[in-house]
Every structure is written in C-alpha cells, then in structure tokens.
Write an enzyme that holds these catalytic residues in place. Structure first.
Site, PDB file in Angstrom:
ATOM      1  N   CYS A  89       0.845  -1.198   0.000  1.00  0.00           N
ATOM      2  CA  CYS A  89       0.000   0.000   0.000  1.00  0.00           C
ATOM      3  C   CYS A  89       0.882   1.250   0.000  1.00  0.00           C
ATOM      4  CB  CYS A  89      -0.923  -0.034   1.219  1.00  0.00           C
ATOM      5  SG  CYS A  89      -2.160   1.286   1.250  1.00  0.00           S
ATOM      6  N   CYS A  90       1.911   1.252   0.875  1.00  0.00           N
ATOM      7  CA  CYS A  90       2.836   2.399   0.908  1.00  0.00           C
ATOM      8  C   CYS A  90       3.553   2.557  -0.432  1.00  0.00           C
ATOM      9  CB  CYS A  90       3.872   2.220   2.023  1.00  0.00           C
ATOM     10  SG  CYS A  90       3.230   2.479   3.688  1.00  0.00           S
TER      11      CYS A  90
ATOM     12  N   CYS B 191      -0.984   8.693   7.135  1.00  0.00           N
ATOM     13  CA  CYS B 191      -2.329   8.340   6.668  1.00  0.00           C
ATOM     14  C   CYS B 191      -3.246   8.029   7.853  1.00  0.00           C
ATOM     15  CB  CYS B 191      -2.260   7.122   5.760  1.00  0.00           C
ATOM     16  SG  CYS B 191      -1.443   7.437   4.200  1.00  0.00           S
TER      17      CYS B 191
ATOM     18  N   CYS C 113      -3.295   4.559   9.560  1.00  0.00           N
ATOM     19  CA  CYS C 113      -1.981   4.101  10.044  1.00  0.00           C
ATOM     20  C   CYS C 113      -1.373   5.049  11.069  1.00  0.00           C
ATOM     21  CB  CYS C 113      -1.030   3.929   8.863  1.00  0.00           C
ATOM     22  SG  CYS C 113      -1.645   2.765   7.644  1.00  0.00           S
TER      23      CYS C 113
ATOM     24  N   CYS D 258       8.009   3.703   5.708  1.00  0.00           N
ATOM     25  CA  CYS D 258       7.100   3.402   4.599  1.00  0.00           C
ATOM     26  C   CYS D 258       7.849   3.071   3.311  1.00  0.00           C
ATOM     27  CB  CYS D 258       6.164   4.573   4.347  1.00  0.00           C
ATOM     28  SG  CYS D 258       7.030   6.073   3.861  1.00  0.00           S
TER      29      CYS D 258
END
Ligand code: SF4
Length: 267
Positions: free
Chosen positions: A125-126, A209, A212, A236
C-alpha cells in the site's frame, strides 16, 4: 540534465564537510543557490518538521517548489492544513497522486484496509500510494529537501545534512534539520507561528495516513503512533528501502545490505 553520479558524489562530500555544523537556514541557502529552481523541491508530509523547513525556505526564496503526496487516505485535518498553507505562505503546493489503476488493482485484490492484514500488504500500500508517486517526481529533480531528523528513530540515526541519494538515482538529498532536536523544531514553530496540523492538539506526534496513525499514550516514543500493530522498523519506504524479514517484521535495508548487489551489477 541530471548531474552524473560521480559529480554529485564530489559535490555532496564537499558540502557535507562545509555544512556539518551549519544552521538549517544555511543548509537551505546552499541547496537553493546550488541547484536551478526547477530542479530542486521540498518534499513534505506537512508535519512539524516539514512545516518548519517550508517556513525557513520561503524566507529565502518565496517561489521555492514544494510537493506533498496525497495518498487518498490522509486525515481531514491534513487537507485543512494544505489550504492554510496556501493562505499563509502564498505558495502553491504541488500535490502528487498515486496511479489510479495501481490503487484499484491493489484494493480490489486485497481490500481497502489491507494494511492491517500483513506487513507485506502494508508495504504494498505504501509502495503504490507513496513510494511510486515520489519516485516519478524525483526522476525530474537534481535535489530534494526533507524534514528528516537524526533522532526521530533508529532508522534515521545516520541522516546527514547533505547526502547522495543512491536510492533515487544519485540525486542530492538535503536534510536541513538533521542535527536538530524535536524541541528545536517546536521552538521554531512557536517563534514564527507556523501553521500546524490540528491533530497535534489531540495527542498525535507523528502524522501520516488516517488508518496508520494514532495518538500516543504518555511515555510512548514519538513515532509509536505509526503502524503501531507492526514489529520492526516502521518506515514506509520513502526514505529507506524496506523489506519484510523471515519473522514477518519490516526491516530497513542498510548500505551493507545493498553492497553485494551493487558489486554484482558492476560486472
Ligand atoms: Fe497505505 Fe497506511 Fe502506507 Fe498510507 S501509511 S500508504 S494507508 S499503508
């Protein structure tokens, strides 16, 4: 045209020596006068460090370039801060976005909250939402300016004021706050009334985010609210290449990790 790697290595070695005890403002003056304006930019996630750097930089060059990455999962307070920055500094923040197709494929396959399922999926995702948009932008630059500080966490302990960024093609990475403490950043913010993300007033100490990031408890490390469910190095991948080890923990790659690969590629 990007500078050849060997030229940048010499430039960085000389600057690192010259600027090792310099103030953040002196480091910024060096960066903003060494590189053409269209080849250098501040990269910020709009946390206190990045805001302090932006505040210092606009006093040196009111038209300095600044970009941030809208991952699509930012807290509402961060979007509010973007508007406040435009009003306060008169700078236009360039907002980078992830590739829509890449996000669609990842989320369709693994779900919108994939980051909680495994460290590998969190890093994916990162990668899609942060690292790839950053890499695309850095390919157009000779130098970037960050708000990294050495004492933020163990992964950042070796941050230099000026570095050769081998992770991004040998461009120059400028970290004016490398030598600063958290307290010095807060003092600058207060002295110059620099806009802050309103989440700091709610116990957040490091803001990324929304899914997170959480507020920390008294006594916790300042970065304890980032990816708190994971073990290992909580990065990240933007500043440090990050992998998952055999125990499922994330681990930042060091220069020693990449040395054998570099040697192999020379042959
Ligand atoms: Fe995705 Fe969380 Fe990384 Fe943001 S911080 S890109 S939501 S895993």
């Amino acid at each position: 045209m990007p500078q050849p790697l060997s030229d940048n290595a010499t430039l960085v070695a000389e600057a690192a020596e010259q600027l090792k005890d310099a103030s953040p403002q002196e480091v910024l003056v060096w960066g903003l006068t060494t590189f053409p304006r269209n080849r250098i930019s501040i990269c910020t996630s709009l946390q206190d460090e990045g805001m302090a750097v932006l505040d210092m930089a606009v006093r040196i060059d009111w038209a300095v370039n600044v970009f941030t990455i809208d991952t699509g999962r930012l807290p509402a307070a961060t979007y509010d801060l973007m508007d406040e920055i435009n009003d306060r500094f008169g700078v236009k923040i360039e907002i980078l976005y992830p590739d829509a197709q890449e996000v669609s494929e990842l989320v369709s396959e693994h779900g919108i909250n994939l980051m909680y399922k495994s460290t590998e999926l969190r890093l994916s995702c990162c990668e899609v939402r942060k690292v790839l948009p950053l890499n695309r932008r850095l390919k157009t630059l000779d130098a970037w300016i960050t708000g990294l500080r050495r004492d933020q966490n163990a992964s950042r302990a070796n941050v230099e004021v000026v570095e050769l960024d081998e992770q991004h093609g040998g461009i120059v990475k400028i970290n004016p706050l490398a030598n600063w403490t958290h307290e010095q950043v807060l003092e600058h913010i207060e002295t110059y009334n620099v806009p802050r993300n309103s989440l700091y007033r709610k116990g957040y100490t490091s803001i990324g985010c929304d899914p997170c990031t959480r507020a920390i408890e008294p006594g916790e490390d300042l970065r304890a609210g980032r990816w708190w469910w994971e073990q290992g190095d909580t990065e990240c991948g933007i500043h440090y290449e990050t992998v998952v080890d055999a125990d499922g923990n994330s681990r930042v790659l060091t220069r020693a990790d990449s040395a054998p690969a570099a040697e192999a590629s020379d042959t």
